[in-house]
Structure formats: structure tokens, C-alpha cells
Motif scaffolding. Structure first.
Motif, PDB file in Angstrom:
ATOM      1  N   PRO A  79       0.826  -1.217   0.000  1.00 30.92           N
ATOM      2  CA  PRO A  79       0.000   0.000   0.000  1.00 30.92           C
ATOM      3  C   PRO A  79       0.852   1.255   0.000  1.00 30.92           C
ATOM      4  O   PRO A  79       1.820   1.343   0.774  1.00 30.92           O
ATOM      5  N   ASP A 107      -2.617   5.489  -1.180  1.00 32.64           N
ATOM      6  CA  ASP A 107      -3.716   4.667  -0.639  1.00 32.64           C
ATOM      7  C   ASP A 107      -4.069   5.088   0.773  1.00 32.64           C
ATOM      8  O   ASP A 107      -5.226   5.125   1.149  1.00 32.64           O
ATOM      9  N   GLU A 108      -2.993   5.370   1.548  1.00 34.43           N
ATOM     10  CA  GLU A 108      -3.234   5.777   2.939  1.00 34.43           C
ATOM     11  C   GLU A 108      -4.034   7.070   2.988  1.00 34.43           C
ATOM     12  O   GLU A 108      -4.953   7.239   3.788  1.00 34.43           O
ATOM     13  N   ARG A 149      -5.968   8.087   0.707  1.00 34.90           N
ATOM     14  CA  ARG A 149      -7.371   7.773   0.300  1.00 34.90           C
ATOM     15  C   ARG A 149      -8.204   7.221   1.455  1.00 34.90           C
ATOM     16  O   ARG A 149      -9.340   7.623   1.674  1.00 34.90           O
ATOM     17  N   SER A 172     -11.463  -0.868   4.045  1.00 40.11           N
ATOM     18  CA  SER A 172     -10.093  -1.329   4.287  1.00 40.11           C
ATOM     19  C   SER A 172     -10.011  -2.833   4.102  1.00 40.11           C
ATOM     20  O   SER A 172      -9.078  -3.341   3.496  1.00 40.11           O
ATOM     21  N   ALA A 224     -10.076  -3.660   0.644  1.00 40.08           N
ATOM     22  CA  ALA A 224      -8.765  -3.373   0.068  1.00 40.08           C
ATOM     23  C   ALA A 224      -7.778  -4.445   0.400  1.00 40.08           C
ATOM     24  O   ALA A 224      -7.013  -4.917  -0.451  1.00 40.08           O
ATOM     25  N   ARG A 262      -5.593  -7.269  -1.731  1.00 39.51           N
ATOM     26  CA  ARG A 262      -4.141  -7.370  -1.696  1.00 39.51           C
ATOM     27  C   ARG A 262      -3.718  -8.821  -1.693  1.00 39.51           C
ATOM     28  O   ARG A 262      -4.342  -9.632  -1.049  1.00 39.51           O
TER      29      ARG A 262
END
Lengths: 357, 131
Positions: A4, A8-9, A11, A28, A31, A35
Motif C-alpha cells: 500500500p 492509498d493511505e 485515500r 479497508s 482493500a 491485496r
């Protein structure tokens, strides 16, 4: 897929700010799911192994516990069964005792029934013997015994008559001693006269009855007999009127209540009633005496010279049927002399009241 | 004046009806004959003559009370005497004696009192004379 990034953080930070913590977590996770996972087999299976171990341990524990529980339940059931068995045995013993006592009672009842049957048979035998004795009894002996009883009763009657005569003599002597000779003699004369009149009345009654019977036998064709009967009835009525006049000391017609009241007083009819009642030989005679006493008492309470009172009294006399009942009682020759005399006197007093009689 | 007279008459009537004023008994024992009342009495007397003393006694008690309330002393005395007579026949002698004594005390100059005296005498000393 790469690690990440800061973008992304950022976002994520923005989304948290926009949707709140929960939405962010959901995002999260999504997400994270997107991953790629690292290949770390030990760490990957460790939780599963721990979970399996814990599951196995809990299964074993549960199994042991359930075995112990079963054992406890089995022990409790055995105790209850044992208790039930004891109770049943006790009840069985009680029932056996009850049964044996019932048997004993039944035996006793059977013995009693047998004894009663024996007694009944004995009584029956005695009855048969008595019947046989009665059948074998001598009829002449019975007749002798009957005659003996009759002879004794006649003797008793004579004794009674003698004692009555003696009592009369004693009464007469007592009167003389008390110095009431005149009154007693008058009463005695009156009594004799009443007795004679009663005898004549009874004789006339008998004649009348004989004539009536003859008339029934000869039926309507015999006019002479009818005339004789009428003559007898007229003679009877005239005789009664004469008797009444003599008794009341009153020759004028009609007889007023006052004359009847005087006769009741002078002859002490009400005073004598209670003693005459003691002589009554039957309930019917006692009831008749009571009835006559009521009627005489009523007579004594009425005005002496009132036609209305005479009429009322006549109605009462008719209602009570007193005179007819006196006639019926006098028609039978039985009964003590004093009682018959009292009834005759009452009849003479009541006769003709309210044109009755 | 009228009001006073009316009041006096009313008081006298009420007192007479209740039996509170002294009553002068007739001295010649004369009877007053009321056919309706005598018939009522005779109905009960006929019951007594038939031996139905309990029923007759109930009737005499009712008649005595009614005659007493209407001021008819002679018939009240007669009904009371007959009540005593029924009680005597029923064997209730003490009660009979009491009733006869009441008749004798309350109505000494009436014919019922003569009969009550005679019955009292018989109750006290039974007749021992010639039968």
C-alpha cells in the motif's frame, strides 16, 4: 500487487473522514482482500491448529463430563427404583395382611351362618313338635278349658255385681251419716226413675227394631205392620216427651233453654261428666261423653230465653250429631248403669232443642 | 268548646277500647246475643266437640283477641273460657288453670266466669259426689 502506498493511505484517511469509521473498516477489508497474501505456511496454519486443538480438548472434556453425568443419573435412578421397590413391598405386605384378615372375617361369618342355620333348624324342629302336640291335643280338653274360662268370667261378673251392690250400700250409708238423707233419697228416687225410663226406652227401642225387621221381611204389602210400626214410633216419641217432661219438670211447650239449663245444674250433669268419662269402655264412648260435655257447657253459656240462641244451639247440636250418637250408644245394652243413665239424662235435656231430635 | 268535646269523646272511646277505664260488669248476668259472633264461636266449639282441640284453641285465641280489641267483653270472656277448656282437654292443665283464673278475675259477673269457676273447682278438687 504492490505494497500500500501513501496515496492509498491518504485515500483511506479521506474515506474515514467521509463515511465514518465503520465504512472505512469495510473499505479497508475490501482493500486487504484485494491485496495478495504472503506465503507464510506456519503462521497461516497455526491458528487453525490451535483452534483444532482447542476443539479436540473441548470435545474430550465434554465427553468425560457427559460420562460422569450419566453415571450420576444412573445412580439416582437406581436409588429411586430401590425406594419404589421398598414401598411396593410394604404395600404388598399390608395388602397381604388385609387379605388374611378378610379371610379370617369370612371364615368367622361362615361359622356364624352355619350356627344360625343350625339354630333355625332347631327352631323349626321345635315348631314342628309344637304343631304335632297341638294336632294331638284333645278337643274335649280344650272345650273343658273354654267352659272353665266362661264359668270363671261369669263368677267374676257376679263378684263385680256383688261389689257394686256393696258399694251402693256403702254410699247410701255414708249419705245417711252425713245427714243428707233427704237430698240423697231424692237423687236416688230420681235415679230409679231415670233407670226405669231408660229401661222402658231401651225396651221400646228394641220393639221398634223388631218391628222394623219384621217390616223388612214382610215388605210393603203388610199395611197393618206399618201402622203398628207407626204406632210404636208415635208411642216411643210420646214416651220420650213424657220422660223429658218428667225429667225437666216442665210440661209447657216448647222447652226453653232456661229449663234445660236448670236441669243440667240441678242434676249436676257437668260435674258428673268427668267421672262418667272414666267409665267409658271404648274411645268412641269417651269421645261421645266429651262431645256431650262441650254441648252442655255451651248450653250453660247461652241466654236462657232467646229464640235466636235456641236456634243457634239447635244448629250446633245438629252439627255435632250428638243426639244420634247418644241413641247409638244407648242402643247397645252393654256399659255401666251410671254411664247409661248420664247419657239418657243428657238426651232428655238436649231433645227438641232448636227443633232437633 | 266543640273541639274540647270532640277530644273528650275520642279519648273516652280509645280508653274504652283499650280496656283502661274501670268497667262496671252487668249484675244480672244478662247476655247480649249477636248472631254473627255466636256463629263464629259455634264453629270453633263444634271443632272442640269433634275433639280437634288444637285447631279450636287457635280459633278461640284469635276470637278472644278480636273481641277484646273491639270491646266485646262478654264474647271475649266466652272465647277465653273455651280456650282454657281446649287447653284442659289437651292436658295442659296449668295453662288451663291460668286462663280460667284470668276469666274469673277479669269478667267476674259474666256467664263465662261461672263456667270458669266450675272448671277450676273440678281441676282443684275432682267431683266425689253421686254419679
Amino acid at each position: 500487487m504492490s505494497e500500500p502506498t501513501e496515496r492509498d493511505e491518504d485515500r483511506l484517511q479521506r474515506m474515514l473522514q467521509r463515511w465514518g469509521a465503520e465504512e472505512a473498516v469495510r473499505e479497508s477489508r475490501a482493500a486487504d482482500a484485494e491485496r495478495p497474501r504472503k506465503k507464510r505456511p506456519l503462521l497461516r496454519w497455526l491458528p487453525a491448529a490451535i483452534a483444532a486443538g482447542l476443539l479436540l480438548a473441548s470435545l474430550v472434556t465434554f465427553h468425560l463430563a457427559s460420562r460422569r453425568g450419566e453415571r450420576n443419573t444412573e445412580t439416582a435412578g437406581a436409588n429411586a427404583r430401590e425406594q419404589n421397590g421398598r414401598d411396593l413391598r410394604r404395600e404388598l405386605a399390608a395388602l397381604r395382611e388385609e387379605l388374611s384378615s378378610t379371610h379370617a372375617e369370612a371364615d368367622a361369618a361362615r361359622e356364624r351362618a352355619e350356627r344360625l342355620a343350625e339354630q333355625q333348624a332347631a327352631h323349626r324342629r321345635q315348631l314342628d313338635e309344637l304343631r304335632a302336640q297341638l294336632d294331638a291335643a284333645d278337643p274335649t280338653a280344650l272345650a273343658d278349658a273354654q267352659r272353665e274360662v266362661e264359668r270363671l268370667s261369669e263368677q267374676l261378673q257376679q263378684e263385680r255385681q256383688r261389689s257394686e251392690e256393696l258399694a251402693a250400700e256403702l254410699a247410701s250409708a255414708r249419705r245417711r251419716l252425713e245427714g243428707t238423707l233427704d237430698v240423697a233419697e231424692r237423687a236416688e228416687q230420681l235415679q230409679v226413675r231415670v233407670d226405669e225410663l231408660a229401661a222402658r226406652l231401651a225396651e221400646t227401642d228394641r220393639e221398634l227394631r223388631r218391628a222394623a225387621e219384621r217390616e223388612k221381611e214382610l215388605l210393603a204389602g203388610q199395611g197393618d205392620l206399618r201402622a203398628e210400626l207407626e204406632g210404636l214410633a208415635n208411642r216411643h216419641a210420646a214416651l220420650l216427651r213424657d220422660c223429658q217432661s218428667a225429667y225437666l219438670g216442665w210440661s209447657d211447650r216448647p222447652v226453653v233453654l232456661g229449663v234445660r239449663q236448670s236441669a243440667v245444674s240441678e242434676n249436676r250433669l257437668l260435674q258428673r261428666a268427668s267421672r262418667v268419662r272414666q267409665m267409658a269402655g271404648s274411645p268412641e264412648t269417651a269421645e261421645l261423653i266429651d262431645c256431650v260435655e262441650v254441648v252442655l257447657t255451651r248450653l250453660m253459656m247461652l241466654p236462657s230465653e232467646s229464640p235466636a240462641a235456641e236456634e243457634t244451639f239447635g244448629r250446633l247440636l245438629k252439627q255435632t250429631d250428638c243426639l244420634a250418637r247418644i241413641d247409638a250408644a244407648l242402643a247397645s245394652p252393654a256399659g255401666p248403669r251410671a254411664l247409661r243413665a248420664w247419657l239418657t239424662e243428657a238426651k232428655l235435656v238436649l231433645m227438641g232443642a232448636g227443633n232437633v231430635g | 268548646m266543640w273541639a274540647k268535646t270532640t277530644m273528650a269523646i275520642l279519648l273516652a272511646t280509645f280508653a274504652g277500647g283499650c280496656g283502661n277505664t274501670p268497667y262496671s260488669e252487668p249484675t244480672d248476668k244478662s247476655h247480649s246475643f249477636d248472631k254473627r259472633v255466636e256463629t263464629e264461636l259455634d264453629q270453633a266449639i263444634a271443632k272442640a266437640a269433634d275433639g280437634e282441640y288444637a285447631e279450636a284453641a287457635a280459633q278461640f285465641a284469635e276470637l278472644a283477641e278480636r273481641y277484646r280489641q273491639s270491646g266485646d267483653r262478654e264474647h271475649a270472656a266466652a272465647a277465653m273460657f273455651w280456650l282454657g277448656f281446649c287447653r284442659e282437654r289437651q292436658g295442659r292443665l296449668e295453662e288451663a288453670r291460668e286462663i280460667y283464673e284470668q276469666v274469673e278475675t277479669r269478667y267476674p259477673a259474666l256467664p263465662a266466669a261461672d263456667q270458669a269457676r266450675r272448671r277450676l273447682q273440678l281441676l282443684t278438687e275432682p267431683d266425689e259426689g253421686e254419679i
